[in-house]
Write a protein that holds these residues in place. Structure first.
Motif, short mmCIF file in Angstrom:
data_model
loop_
_atom_site.label_atom_id
_atom_site.label_comp_id
_atom_site.label_asym_id
_atom_site.label_seq_id
_atom_site.Cartn_x
_atom_site.Cartn_y
_atom_site.Cartn_z
N MET A 170 0.84 -1.18 0.00
CA MET A 170 0.00 0.00 0.00
C MET A 170 0.89 1.25 0.00
SD MET A 170 -2.87 1.06 2.76
CE MET A 170 -4.44 1.23 1.98
N ASP A 171 0.52 2.20 -0.81
CA ASP A 171 1.28 3.44 -0.90
C ASP A 171 1.10 4.26 0.37
OD1 ASP A 171 2.14 2.86 -3.44
OD2 ASP A 171 0.50 3.94 -4.41
N GLU A 172 2.16 4.96 0.73
CA GLU A 172 2.10 5.83 1.88
C GLU A 172 1.35 7.11 1.51
OE1 GLU A 172 5.26 8.12 4.67
OE2 GLU A 172 5.74 6.07 4.07
N THR A 173 0.53 7.60 2.42
CA THR A 173 -0.24 8.83 2.19
C THR A 173 0.70 10.01 2.05
OG1 THR A 173 -2.06 7.95 3.49
CG2 THR A 173 -2.02 10.34 3.14
N ARG A 174 0.47 10.79 1.01
CA ARG A 174 1.23 12.03 0.80
C ARG A 174 0.44 13.16 1.46
NH1 ARG A 174 1.48 13.37 -4.91
NH2 ARG A 174 2.70 15.11 -4.15
N TRP A 175 0.70 13.40 2.73
CA TRP A 175 -0.02 14.43 3.47
C TRP A 175 0.29 15.80 2.88
CZ3 TRP A 175 -3.74 12.48 6.10
CH2 TRP A 175 -3.60 11.20 6.65
N LEU A 176 -0.64 16.70 3.06
CA LEU A 176 -0.45 18.07 2.58
C LEU A 176 0.54 18.81 3.46
CD1 LEU A 176 -4.15 19.10 1.84
CD2 LEU A 176 -2.48 18.13 0.26
N GLN A 222 -2.03 22.75 2.70
CA GLN A 222 -3.22 22.69 3.56
C GLN A 222 -3.92 24.05 3.60
OE1 GLN A 222 -4.56 20.09 5.00
NE2 GLN A 222 -6.00 21.04 6.41
N GLU A 223 -3.15 25.11 3.73
CA GLU A 223 -3.72 26.46 3.75
C GLU A 223 -4.43 26.76 2.43
OE1 GLU A 223 -2.15 31.04 3.74
OE2 GLU A 223 -1.02 29.60 4.94
N ALA A 224 -3.79 26.43 1.32
CA ALA A 224 -4.40 26.66 0.00
C ALA A 224 -5.67 25.85 -0.14
CB ALA A 224 -3.41 26.33 -1.11
N TRP A 225 -5.63 24.59 0.26
CA TRP A 225 -6.79 23.71 0.11
C TRP A 225 -7.96 24.20 0.97
CZ3 TRP A 225 -9.76 21.13 -2.62
CH2 TRP A 225 -10.79 20.37 -2.07
#
Length: 165
Positions: free
Chosen positions: A1-7, A12-15
């Motif tokens: 399983m691929d590791e999560t690419r956290w923001l 995060q601010e942009a999203w």
């Protein structure tokens, strides 16, 4: 399983800010249109799309594609617009399985009367808030997002034909 690419913090601010715009803008447009014209933004969008087509008519499936609506959602809205005599629906003469939606003269008048207030609100909320180069950036960013969100270019805004007329 691929590791999560956290923001990242910046991502995060942009999203979060973009997500807030996605939530707030439709409501703001609905509020203005409903107050001034008795239409929702989606109802106005449907009438506007029809007003810009040859003969002011489209197949239901084409109108759904151009407004990015499911057929059931579009059907409910068209029923309301038809009851207000802004559109008519009839079987397509060349394909009896399809339905044509036509903007009536009353619907045309409604679009013409609604457009100035809607454009003023779009200007107030979005366009006049941005510098000219930011408008270009917004157009470019939106086009990039649409390549992922609408890869089949069903919406007019996704089509290369829509670019900088």
């Amino acid at each position: 399983m691929d590791e999560t690419r956290w923001l990242s913090q910046r991502e995060q601010e942009a999203w979060v800010r973009f997500a807030a715009v996605l939530e707030l803008l439709p409501s703001a447009l609905d509020t203005q249109l409903n107050k001034d014209t008795g239409l929702t933004h989606f109802e106005y969008f449907c009438l506007s799309v029809l007003s810009e087509t040859s003969g002011r008519k489209l197949l239901t499936s084409e109108l759904a594609a151009r407004t990015n609506a499911s057929l059931p959602r579009l059907s409910r809205v068209l029923t309301k617009l038809e009851s207000r005599e802004f559109i008519t629906r009839a079987p397509c003469t060349s394909d009896r399985r399809a339905t044509e939606v036509t903007l009536t003269d009353s619907g045309w008048d409604k679009v013409v009367a609604s457009a100035p207030g809607h454009v003023a609100e779009v200007r107030r909320l979005v366009i006049d808030t941005l510098e000219p180069e930011e408008i270009d950036q917004l157009a470019n960013i939106s086009a990039k997002l649409l390549t992922r969100l609408d890869p089949d270019q069903r919406m007019l805004a996704s089509s290369p034909l829509y670019r900088r007329r």
